[in-house]
Each structure stands twice: as structure tokens, then as C-alpha cells.
Design an enzyme around this catalytic site. Structure first.
Site, short mmCIF file in Angstrom:
data_model
loop_
_atom_site.label_atom_id
_atom_site.label_comp_id
_atom_site.label_asym_id
_atom_site.label_seq_id
_atom_site.Cartn_x
_atom_site.Cartn_y
_atom_site.Cartn_z
N ASP A 247 0.82 -1.21 0.00
CA ASP A 247 0.00 0.00 0.00
C ASP A 247 0.86 1.26 0.00
O ASP A 247 0.47 2.30 -0.53
CB ASP A 247 -0.92 -0.03 1.23
CG ASP A 247 -1.88 1.15 1.26
OD1 ASP A 247 -2.52 1.39 0.22
OD2 ASP A 247 -1.98 1.83 2.29
N LEU A 328 -6.81 5.42 0.98
CA LEU A 328 -6.74 6.83 0.57
C LEU A 328 -5.42 7.15 -0.13
O LEU A 328 -5.27 8.19 -0.74
CB LEU A 328 -6.90 7.74 1.80
CG LEU A 328 -8.33 7.89 2.30
CD1 LEU A 328 -8.35 8.69 3.59
CD2 LEU A 328 -9.20 8.58 1.25
N ARG A 329 -4.46 6.22 -0.02
CA ARG A 329 -3.19 6.46 -0.72
C ARG A 329 -3.36 6.39 -2.23
O ARG A 329 -2.53 6.89 -2.98
CB ARG A 329 -2.14 5.45 -0.28
CG ARG A 329 -1.73 5.68 1.14
CD ARG A 329 -0.24 5.43 1.38
NE ARG A 329 0.05 5.71 2.77
CZ ARG A 329 -0.21 4.85 3.74
NH1 ARG A 329 -0.70 3.68 3.47
NH2 ARG A 329 0.06 5.18 4.98
N ALA A 330 -4.47 5.79 -2.67
CA ALA A 330 -4.74 5.73 -4.11
C ALA A 330 -4.90 7.15 -4.66
O ALA A 330 -4.33 7.48 -5.69
CB ALA A 330 -5.99 4.90 -4.37
#
Ligand SMILES: [Zn+2]
Length: 402
Positions: A247, A328-330
Site C-alpha cells: 500500500d 486513501l493512498r490511491a
């Protein structure tokens, strides 16, 4: 036929006024360059430490793009290269050495910066730097970003630092900076990241998340900055990567062997040539490497001015939700790489094409089959719970009515 394939684009050498509009264009242009293979013998031996020129790597446009974007914008969160052995992952990372941008860094052992004084006053820096600041001397100096490689056999002590054994010989206690502290504002390259010891992975993840980390040894403790661009590589045949560390990587590239026979032959020729004449091969790419380095530097300068229009952001979020990605790292990886792509193109506004170009890199391998199944089961369970609760409570209601 192979020759035609590689000669179809004009060599930049023949166009002194060459102007490229984007990194992608530059990658395409140089990938098609034909290099002189009839080199005279070099008198010196083989220079093992010289990196192969990045732009001389045949094919692999996605890998090149991801690595260049990560140099333009450290906020992307680095790159993970996934592929079998012998596909040039480590060569590509090391070849970035010829392209690394210049940054301002602290000239002080404690890492004091003028920003520290601006936000926290003179007491926020060491006495030496406070004096320098008072006398108008610079606290920083300009130097190129460095490529720090995590050795395969690194121990936790090496990674985070520990007691300085040499100082101990002189009966003094002192802490030694670890690889993570040395990686501050640099690139940290971790080969075979899936085979790392858990303790080392955790140390890297913590430092990457916070940008600093603290080491305590007996009475001594020290906090170090560790804001680095993380580049990892892994061979999926040798084991999976923990989802937590997966991730963390902003961009993900699947690196396959070259598909075209002509490309494979060209790649073989170039690496063969490089082994015999490293300096001459480097010289053949010198002008394009210079140009690329300047483009990266210019893009980094433009980056803070690149804005993300709200309709483009909304579309990006829709895309992520449509793909059922939770992390939310996307968003961070997608929008920061799109901003880097726009900056590399010389623009100050993100456009649809920037999202299109970076979405596969930023969003692949972010869906989890396990989580999808898990959430589906939870949703079914909730449904059953609700009906059962309704049935039982209504029965109770009816009974109490009579
Ligand atoms: Zn200082």
C-alpha cells in the site's frame, strides 16, 4: 529489419534545436535512437561502478515513466517494480544516478534548516546554526539527490543506526546514523523488498510514514529526519509482499521481459557494448541525459504551481470508487503523479490526459480480493442480523399486544 525499427526516429544528435514537450516524448525519442556500435577499444579496464545510462535502456516505457515521475514529485510515494529476475529492474534504478536533481540540504550535522527558524525561532536550531543565521550565512548547500541502496544482508542496527563502535573503542558513547537517516531527501532503493526481515520492513514503514524516527540506546537517543523516495523491486516468484508495505508504494510497475525479438537483440547489443566500452556508451547518451536532468529540475520547480481542477479531482475519485479501492493512498498517488506529469509537460493545470497516463501506475494492485470477499460476507451478515432482529422484535411486539 531490426535496424529499420530502431532508425525510424531521427537521432537527437542530428537536431541541435531538439525540444521535447514531455518526459514521455523524450522517452519515446531516445528509445528509438540508434547508437554507434563500432567503438574503438578503450584502453582502461571495465568500470564496474559506472551506471548504464537510463535513456539507453531499451523499451520498458512504463518503468521509465514511473521512475522519472517519482524524481519529479517525491509526494507520489515511490515506485515498486514487480517482475522476474533479469528484466533490468536494478539496472534501471541504478541508471537514475545520471539524472538525479539538485536540492538544497542542511549543511549541519543536526539537519537544521532555515524553515526551522522561520517556524520556531532561533532556539529551534543548534547554536552554531543560530550564529550563522544571525550573520546572514546560509544554513544549506546545494547537492544532488543520492541513491542509497539497502544491502540485502542489512541488519536492523545498520538500518536505523545504533551505538558507534569506533567511538566505544575510545570509551565514548555516540550514536551512528543508520541507512534511513542517510536516505533523508534521497532515494532509498530496496531490492527484493518482499524478502526483507519484518523488523526492517516495520522500521522503513514507520520512518516513511512520519518522515522522522527516533533511536534510543541506553542513555542516548536521537531523532533523525528520514524523508525519502522509496523504490522497491521484487520477484513475485519468491514470495508475496505484505499488503501494508504494498500500500505504501505510490506507483506499481509490472516489468516483463521485452516482447519484440528486435528489442531483445538491441538490448543485448547495448549491454554487451556497455560492458566493453562503458564510458563511450555513456558519452553517446550524455546530451540527452543532460537534457532530461534539466527537464526534471524544471518540472520540480514548476510542481508547486500545478493545480488540480475540481472536476478532474472528482473524476479521479469516481474512478477509484468504481474500482472499489479503499486506501486513501490511491488518491495521493494518482493526483500527485498526475501533477508531476503535468509539470513535466510544462503545464500548471492537471488535465484529463495526465490522469489517463498515470492511473494504471497508481491504481493497479490496490484492490484486494480478500477484502472484497470479507466485506461481502460482512454485508451479508449485517443483512441477516437485520432481518433476524426485525423478526424477533416484531414477534415480541405482537405477543405483547395480545
Ligand atoms: Zn545546526
Amino acid at each position: 529489419m531490426a535496424e529499420q525499427e530502431f532508425n525510424k526516429r531521427p537521432s537527437p544528435d542530428e537536431q541541435p534545436s531538439m525540444r521535447v514537450n514531455s518526459l514521455r516524448e523524450l522517452i519515446d525519442l531516445v528509445s528509438g535512437k540508434s547508437i554507434d556500435k563500432n567503438l574503438p577499444e578503450e584502453e582502461s579496464g571495465i568500470a564496474e561502478s559506472l551506471p548504464f545510462p537510463f535513456l539507453g535502456i531499451v523499451g520498458q516505457p512504463e518503468m521509465k515513466l514511473a521512475l522519472l515521475l517519482s524524481l519529479v514529485n517525491p509526494l507520489i510515494g515511490g515506485v515498486l517494480l514487480i517482475g522476474p529476475r533479469g528484466t533490468g529492474k536494478t539496472t534501471a534504478v541504478r541508471s537514475l544516478m545520471g539524472l538525479l536533481p539538485e536540492i538544497e540540504r542542511s549543511a549541519c550535522f543536526y539537519g537544521c534548516l532555515p524553515e526551522d527558524i522561520e517556524s520556531g525561532g532561533l532556539s529551534a536550531v543548534c547554536p552554531d546554526c543560530a550564529r550563522k543565521y544571525g550573520q546572514g550565512e546560509p544554513l544549506t548547500l546545494s547537492s544532488a539527490v543520492r541513491l542509497v541502496e539497502l544491502p540485502l544482508n542489512a541488519r536492523l542496527e545498520d538500518v536505523i543506526g545504533g551505538l558507534d563502535e569506533r567511538a566505544q573503542l575510545h570509551e565514548r558513547m555516540r550514536l551512528r546514523r543508520g541507512i534511513l537517516a542517510h536516505s533523508d531527501r534521497n532515494i532509498l532503493y530496496v531490492d527484493e523488498v518482499n524478502l526483507l526481515d519484518d523488523a526492517i520492513v516495520n522500521a522503513i514503514l514507520d520512518a516513511a510514514a512520519q518522515g522522522t524516527y527516533t533511536v534510543r540506546r541506553g542513555p542516548l537517543s536521537a531523532t533523525y529526519n528520514a524523508r525519502f523516495i522509496l523504490i522497491g523491486s521484487m520477484n513475485p516468484e519468491e514470495g508475496d509482499l505484505r499488503s501494508q508495505i504494498m500500500d505504501r508504494f505510490g506507483l506499481r510497475v509490472i516489468v516483463r521481459g521485452l516482447a519484440e525479438p528486435a528489442e531483445r537483440k538491441e538490448a543485448y547489443d547495448r549491454s554487451h557494448l556497455f560492458r566493453a566500452h562503458p564510458r563511450q556508451v555513456i558519452a553517446q547518451y550524455a546530451s540527452e541525459m543532460d537534457l532530461t536532468r534539466h527537464e526534471i529540475q524544471a518540472a520540480r520547480k514548476l510542481l508547486p504551481h500545478v493545480e488540480l481542477p475540481s472536476e478532474i479531482a472528482a473524476m479521479g475519485i469516481r474512478l477509484i470508487q468504481e474500482l472499489q479501492i479503499d486506501s486513501l493512498r490511491a488518491e495521493i498517488a494518482l493526483f500527485e503523479s498526475a501533477r508531476a506529469y503535468a509539470a513535466a509537460d510544462g503545464r500548471t493545470r492537471v488535465e484529463l490526459k495526465d490522469i489517463e497516463a498515470t492511473a494504471p501506475l497508481a491504481l493497479r494492485m490496490r484492490r484486494s480480493a480478500y477484502l472484497e470477499g470479507y466485506f461481502k460476507e460482512r454485508a451479508q451478515e449485517d443483512e441477516t442480523l437485520k432481518t433476524t432482529i426485525n423478526q424477533v422484535t416484531q414477534k415480541h411486539d405482537r405477543r405483547s399486544e395480545t
